[in-house]
Scaffold this active site. Structure first.
Site, PDB file in Angstrom:
ATOM      1  N   TYR A  60       0.844  -1.187   0.000  1.00 23.74           N
ATOM      2  CA  TYR A  60       0.000   0.000   0.000  1.00 23.74           C
ATOM      3  C   TYR A  60       0.882   1.241   0.000  1.00 23.74           C
ATOM      4  O   TYR A  60       1.586   1.517   0.980  1.00 23.74           O
ATOM      5  CB  TYR A  60      -0.931   0.023   1.210  1.00 23.74           C
ATOM      6  CG  TYR A  60      -1.950  -1.092   1.247  1.00 23.74           C
ATOM      7  CD1 TYR A  60      -2.191  -1.897   0.142  1.00 23.74           C
ATOM      8  CD2 TYR A  60      -2.680  -1.351   2.404  1.00 23.74           C
ATOM      9  CE1 TYR A  60      -3.122  -2.916   0.183  1.00 23.74           C
ATOM     10  CE2 TYR A  60      -3.619  -2.370   2.455  1.00 23.74           C
ATOM     11  CZ  TYR A  60      -3.835  -3.155   1.339  1.00 23.74           C
ATOM     12  OH  TYR A  60      -4.756  -4.169   1.387  1.00 23.74           O
TER      13      TYR A  60
ATOM     14  N   PRO B  21     -16.056  -4.639   2.315  1.00 26.80           N
ATOM     15  CA  PRO B  21     -17.244  -5.215   2.956  1.00 26.80           C
ATOM     16  C   PRO B  21     -18.544  -4.471   2.662  1.00 26.80           C
ATOM     17  O   PRO B  21     -19.614  -5.027   2.899  1.00 26.80           O
ATOM     18  CB  PRO B  21     -16.904  -5.132   4.445  1.00 26.80           C
ATOM     19  CG  PRO B  21     -15.967  -3.964   4.548  1.00 26.80           C
ATOM     20  CD  PRO B  21     -15.149  -3.991   3.289  1.00 26.80           C
TER      21      PRO B  21
END
Length: 264
Positions: free
Chosen positions: A43, A188
């Site tokens: 990242y 999610p």
């Protein structure tokens, strides 16, 4: 552990102002009770890990920062890279960037199809034996791959794509539930971006946001589920965490579940 974690991937930014705001978001998450943060060496080329250390070190007692290695991100591509020497190098770099003596949970970001799984898991097992990581996890795996990994070492977590609109990992979740393995769904709340449909209808009826409803459904779906919604907005962070107080009725849960299965 708090049932809602925080995915730090979206934190960062090209400007000093964006970085400062990301630091404030990370700190606010912990203030609100988040005790599980997820990052990865890929990242922002490791800068995401450095940002979390800048924001939160020295870390409060009980805070778990999980990171991942085994996937590089040059440009727009995500490339599995599971050679043992690379995994060791990246784990050492993560320890340095996070300013910790041991990584509580180190997850294999992707299984490299060009390297035997036993070699990849073996590299992580040696790191654990040396005390550099405590628990081993996997990301984006099938039940067969998870079973194979378990023949080598205990697996503490699985991080797969899973939400109300994407349930291909249902067999993996069910396996994790039987084995007591934490299941960490990434992305999610994808379904919360829809302004129509069952999620939006339930949200309007219970006085919540679609994102909160999506998270509440996940939390009820299984006790081993640990969602890690990420955001670059403090307002969205606070809204997401409020899903912990949202209780879905049996009827609402079943409506969401039935509609969800039609998507997949």
């Amino acid at each position: 552990m708090n049932r809602l974690g925080f995915g730090a991937m979206r934190l960062g930014g090209a400007t000093a102002a964006e970085r400062a705001e990301s630091i404030r978001i990370a700190r606010r998450a912990v203030e609100l009770g988040v005790d599980f943060l997820d990052t990865a060496d890929s990242y922002d080329l490791g800068l995401n890990e450095e940002l979390l250390a800048e924001a939160l070190h020295p870390y409060p007692r009980g805070l778990v920062i999980a990171t991942k290695g085994g996937q590089c991100h040059p440009g727009d591509d995500w490339i599995p890279l599971g050679r043992p020497e690379y995994l060791r190098q990246q784990a050492e770099l993560s320890l340095r960037r996070l300013r910790i003596p041991q990584i509580e949970l180190y997850q294999l970001h992707r299984i490299d199809p060009l390297v035997p799984l036993a070699d990849q898991i073996g590299a992580l097992t040696r790191l654990r034996e040396e005390g550099k990581i405590r628990h081993i996890g996997l990301s984006e795996v099938s039940v067969a791959q998870l079973r194979e990994a378990e023949t080598i070492t205990p697996i503490a977590s699985v991080q797969n794509l899973y939400n109300l609109e994407q349930r291909r990992s249902e067999p993996v979740l069910e396996y994790c539930e039987r084995r007591g393995i934490a299941f960490i769904p990434w992305l999610p709340i994808k379904s919360s971006t829809r302004s129509d449909g069952v999620v939006a209808a339930v949200a309007a009826e219970v006085g919540a946001t679609p994102a909160q409803v999506a998270l509440a459904w996940l939390l009820r779906r299984s006790p081993v589920v640990l969602p890690i919604p990420g955001t670059s907005s403090r307002r969205h962070l606070e809204e997401n965490l409020a899903a912990l107080t949202l209780s879905l009725s049996d009827q609402d849960y079943d409506r969401l579940d039935s509609a969800s299965r039609k998507h997949d």
